[in-house]
Design an enzyme around this catalytic site. Structure first.
Site, PDB file in Angstrom:
ATOM      1  N   HIS A 460      27.690  -6.845 -27.064  1.00 44.36           N
ATOM      2  CA  HIS A 460      26.246  -6.620 -27.008  1.00 44.36           C
ATOM      3  C   HIS A 460      25.488  -7.928 -27.224  1.00 44.36           C
ATOM      4  O   HIS A 460      24.617  -8.298 -26.422  1.00 44.36           O
ATOM      5  CB  HIS A 460      25.847  -5.591 -28.074  1.00 44.36           C
ATOM      6  CG  HIS A 460      24.381  -5.308 -28.149  1.00 44.36           C
ATOM      7  ND1 HIS A 460      23.807  -4.185 -27.609  1.00 44.36           N
ATOM      8  CD2 HIS A 460      23.363  -6.001 -28.718  1.00 44.36           C
ATOM      9  CE1 HIS A 460      22.500  -4.201 -27.825  1.00 44.36           C
ATOM     10  NE2 HIS A 460      22.208  -5.299 -28.500  1.00 44.36           N
ATOM     11  N   GLU A 461      25.805  -8.616 -28.314  1.00 45.35           N
ATOM     12  CA  GLU A 461      25.094  -9.860 -28.607  1.00 45.35           C
ATOM     13  C   GLU A 461      25.381 -10.924 -27.557  1.00 45.35           C
ATOM     14  O   GLU A 461      24.512 -11.749 -27.233  1.00 45.35           O
ATOM     15  CB  GLU A 461      25.447 -10.361 -30.004  1.00 45.35           C
ATOM     16  CG  GLU A 461      25.064  -9.417 -31.133  1.00 45.35           C
ATOM     17  CD  GLU A 461      23.592  -8.994 -31.093  1.00 45.35           C
ATOM     18  OE1 GLU A 461      22.749  -9.780 -30.612  1.00 45.35           O
ATOM     19  OE2 GLU A 461      23.287  -7.869 -31.531  1.00 45.35           O
ATOM     20  N   HIS A 464      22.992 -10.578 -24.722  1.00 43.41           N
ATOM     21  CA  HIS A 464      21.748 -11.297 -24.992  1.00 43.41           C
ATOM     22  C   HIS A 464      21.927 -12.789 -24.715  1.00 43.41           C
ATOM     23  O   HIS A 464      21.044 -13.450 -24.144  1.00 43.41           O
ATOM     24  CB  HIS A 464      21.334 -11.111 -26.454  1.00 43.41           C
ATOM     25  CG  HIS A 464      20.701  -9.805 -26.773  1.00 43.41           C
ATOM     26  ND1 HIS A 464      19.637  -9.280 -26.074  1.00 43.41           N
ATOM     27  CD2 HIS A 464      20.963  -8.902 -27.772  1.00 43.41           C
ATOM     28  CE1 HIS A 464      19.276  -8.121 -26.603  1.00 43.41           C
ATOM     29  NE2 HIS A 464      20.064  -7.872 -27.634  1.00 43.41           N
ATOM     30  N   HIS A 467      21.685 -13.703 -21.168  1.00 46.35           N
ATOM     31  CA  HIS A 467      20.293 -13.673 -20.733  1.00 46.35           C
ATOM     32  C   HIS A 467      19.629 -15.035 -20.987  1.00 46.35           C
ATOM     33  O   HIS A 467      18.790 -15.498 -20.208  1.00 46.35           O
ATOM     34  CB  HIS A 467      19.553 -12.562 -21.484  1.00 46.35           C
ATOM     35  CG  HIS A 467      18.345 -12.032 -20.782  1.00 46.35           C
ATOM     36  ND1 HIS A 467      17.620 -10.975 -21.277  1.00 46.35           N
ATOM     37  CD2 HIS A 467      17.717 -12.397 -19.643  1.00 46.35           C
ATOM     38  CE1 HIS A 467      16.606 -10.710 -20.476  1.00 46.35           C
ATOM     39  NE2 HIS A 467      16.636 -11.572 -19.469  1.00 46.35           N
TER      40      HIS A 467
END
Length: 678
Positions: A460-461, A464, A467
């Protein structure tokens, strides 16, 4: 010769962490604020007519030195807090709030921006320039640039007080998490798998205790609640975990939460909105509290029904153990883990050796390479803590970013997991991206083992981080994760899907002792149990999101705890479950404005991430190059270049309905028809 204010000569422009002391921060922040104020004054008082370059672009660069200093400070304050850094946080908060208000309420500066906004169609701006002008003008208006007189002064006071309260809320929570631990005698270890025992012993060493302890680190307390047969110890640990911020004394957050809600409501009224949620959601994809409430309730109803059915099964298991008491929240994880072992022939102790931290990092990197051509090579650079490590990220030999990972829990480290940037991408500048987690640190010489949920957090991290790393825009204000809050979780939640791709597990889920890949049968059992206990997981999340929404949608409560109880009672919160984040430790909502009236964002983004991964499945599979290229082009590299809804439509051709989310969570029975999040 303050190292924070000198040119940073370390490789890749890394901050000189090895040369910085806590005494450097106060003078560096003061000097950087002076520099920023002078720059803003020069822009506002420029005798030349306003142009996009001498006003909006110049303002975009005004805080460069301040941002650089603060990125270092907040990295250290969040990952390795100490009394000095906490005192500095309290000192900096009013200064930074005052500076922000000075800028957004500078009449001369706003007059120049507004002049450009009124002439925007004649300026000949390209897409990114037009977007930056729009966001700049909107931000000034939303921060009170149009207010006059007493309202103008009061808004500045409210913002300053909110900033201080957010710092205090965070520090109180950190103190409760840092100070509490439960020592375990050797007999208390009965029933605990070896990985829990090892983590408890390692935590004891970190706390300076001779024996094993349970701390409030999620990666330790959750497996303790899953495996300990000692109901009295589970209750004690659970009450400490859920009681953070509500223990009375100096670290109690309940009065702080009440004041925050009152001040946010006042801020919204000053800016012409009926409620804080109306003001906050104006710029998000959802747009209004009603649309958020509709989505959450569509999910709540089937999730609650599933959770109640599960509660009946777990209660029956308690009865078989000879216990006639009511199923309590500190019983749920214990009996749910036993049930998972029975129904899916699956338990955490069997799984955990296959999820080594280093192998999961490699898995995240390998997926990024297959999808986007990124390569990762370890680099030796100054870092903020000895546990942290760094990699240079390249594509076809071209430098893309520096990625830093800080994975282990420790005293003084804020709980949870997050992604931040020591330097954000902009034209000519590549980012330095930081992932922070709180996994249990193993004893020296032993591999760090993650739960499947921990591994999902890592992915999940890293979503990010992608991104940020793939961002390719001209202005920092629209780079990377600078998007609507209910869109920012799309890349992170989407990336979680690749953890469970069978080939990824086959290549990287290798046993810590034997080095053998996860057996096919175990992998199938793991994936088959993917929606196991999803009623519980969904209920505890949606309950928190609904409480957040209702807190900010109506008149602020005098007693948030009483109002929290009323909201939970109104939606029929099952007795044996608690909110994922109760009010006194709801840092997402009360440590700052980031997720206030916005905790729903994870679920709003999940509607899209389920649909986005389906795009890969409908094409050539999870690594389809055409879909990956579209994902990078329209979402990962584009930042906030356009509205989130337009970005998703450009990627997928349409907006999704909630049915993909419900299907992914095994809750499809009451799915709504397609037509977009509602």
């Amino acid at each position: 010769m303050n190292p924070l204010l000198q040119d940073w000569t370390a490789p890749y422009g890394m901050p000189p962490f090895d040369a910085i002391t806590d005494d450097d921060f106060a003078p560096a922040v003061d000097a950087a604020l002076d520099d920023a104020r002078a720059t803003v004054a020069a822009i506002a008082d420029n005798p030349d007519a306003p142009t996009f370059a001498n006003t909006v672009e110049a303002l975009e660069r005004a805080d460069e030195k301040l941002d650089r200093v603060l990125s270092v400070f907040f990295t250290l304050a969040g990952t390795s807090s100490n009394p000095k850094r906490e005192e500095l946080s309290r000192r900096f908060s009013p200064k930074l709030s005052a500076y922000s208000s000075e800028v957004t309420m500078n009449r001369a500066l706003f007059a120049r921006i507004d002049d450009l906004w009124q002439r925007r169609d004649a300026l000949g701006l390209d897409t990114e320039g037009a977007r930056l002008l729009f966001l700049t003008h909107r931000s000034f208006v939303r921060q009170g640039a149009l207010l006059e007189g007493a309202d103008r002064e009061r808004l500045a006071e409210v913002k300053a007080r909110l900033a201080m309260l957010g710092v205090q809320f965070t520090q109180n929570l950190l103190a409760d998490e840092r100070d509490w631990f439960m020592e375990l005698a050797e007999g208390d270890l009965e029933g605990l798998p070896q990985f829990v025992v090892d983590a408890a012993r390692s935590a004891g060493e970190e706390k300076g205790v001779a024996g094993p302890v349970v701390t409030l680190s999620r990666s330790l307390i959750v497996p303790f609640l899953q495996f300990s047969p000692r109901r009295d110890l589970r209750e004690r640990a659970w009450r400490a975990w859920t009681g953070r911020g509500a223990n009375g004394g100096e670290t109690d957050n309940r009065a702080i939460a009440a004041e925050i809600l009152q001040l946010r409501a006042e801020r919204a009224r000053l800016l012409g909105h009926d409620s804080f949620a109306d003001w906050k959601l104006e710029t998000e994809m959802a747009g209004s509290p009603d649309r958020v409430r509709d989505l959450l309730m569509q999910v709540w109803k089937p999730a609650r029904a599933a959770a109640l059915a599960d509660a009946d099964v777990l209660t029956a298991m308690m009865r078989q153990d000879g216990m006639n008491s009511v199923l309590e929240p500190y019983d749920w994880r214990y009996y749910a883990e036993r049930r998972r072992a029975q129904e899916h022939d699956l338990n955490e102790a069997e799984l955990k050796p296959y999820f080594q931290l280093d192998r999961m990092i490699e898995a995240a990197f390998a997926c990024a390479h297959r999808l986007f051509g990124l390569s990762f090579a370890p680099v030796d650079v100054p870092l903020h803590h000895p546990d942290a490590r760094a990699w240079e990220v390249t594509r076809d030999g071209r430098h893309m970013a520096v990625f830093v990972g800080d994975y282990f829990a420790r005293g003084g480290k804020r709980s949870g997991a997050w992604c931040s940037a020591l330097r954000s991408q902009r034209a000519g500048v590549r980012p330095i991206v930081l992932n922070v987690c709180n996994f249990a640190k193993p004893p020296a010489g032993r591999p760090a083992l993650l739960s499947h949920d921990d591994a999902r957090t890592l992915f999940h991290e890293f979503g990010h981080a992608l991104h940020q790393m793939l961002s390719d825009v001209r202005y920092e204000a629209i780079s990377g994760t600078s998007v609507a809050r209910d869109f920012v979780e799309l890349p992170s939640q989407l990336y979680e899907h690749w953890l469970d791709v069978p080939q990824v597990l086959a290549d990287h889920a290798l046993h810590a002792e034997t080095g053998q890949p996860m057996p096919d049968d175990l992998r199938k059992r793991l994936l088959a149990a993917g929606t196991y206990d999803m009623g519980f997981q969904t209920v505890e999340y949606v309950a928190s999101a609904l409480v957040d929404l209702e807190f900010h949608s109506a008149e602020p409560p005098a007693d948030p705890m009483e109002r929290q109880a009323e909201i939970l009672d109104a939606i029929g919160m099952p007795h044996a479950m608690g909110m994922r984040h109760a009010t006194p430790h709801f840092a997402h909502v009360f440590a700052g404005d980031g997720y206030s009236a916005g905790y729903y964002s994870y679920m709003w983004s999940e509607v899209m991430d389920a649909d986005a991964f389906a795009a890969f499945e409908e094409a050539g599979g999870p690594f389809d190059p055409e879909i990956a290229a579209r994902l990078e082009r329209y979402i990962l590299s584009a930042g906030g270049r356009q509205e989130a809804e337009d970005a998703y439509r450009a990627f997928r051709g349409r907006l999704p309905g909630v049915e993909a989310l419900l299907k992914g969570r095994g809750l499809l029975a009451d799915a709504a028809p397609p037509g977009g999040p509602s």
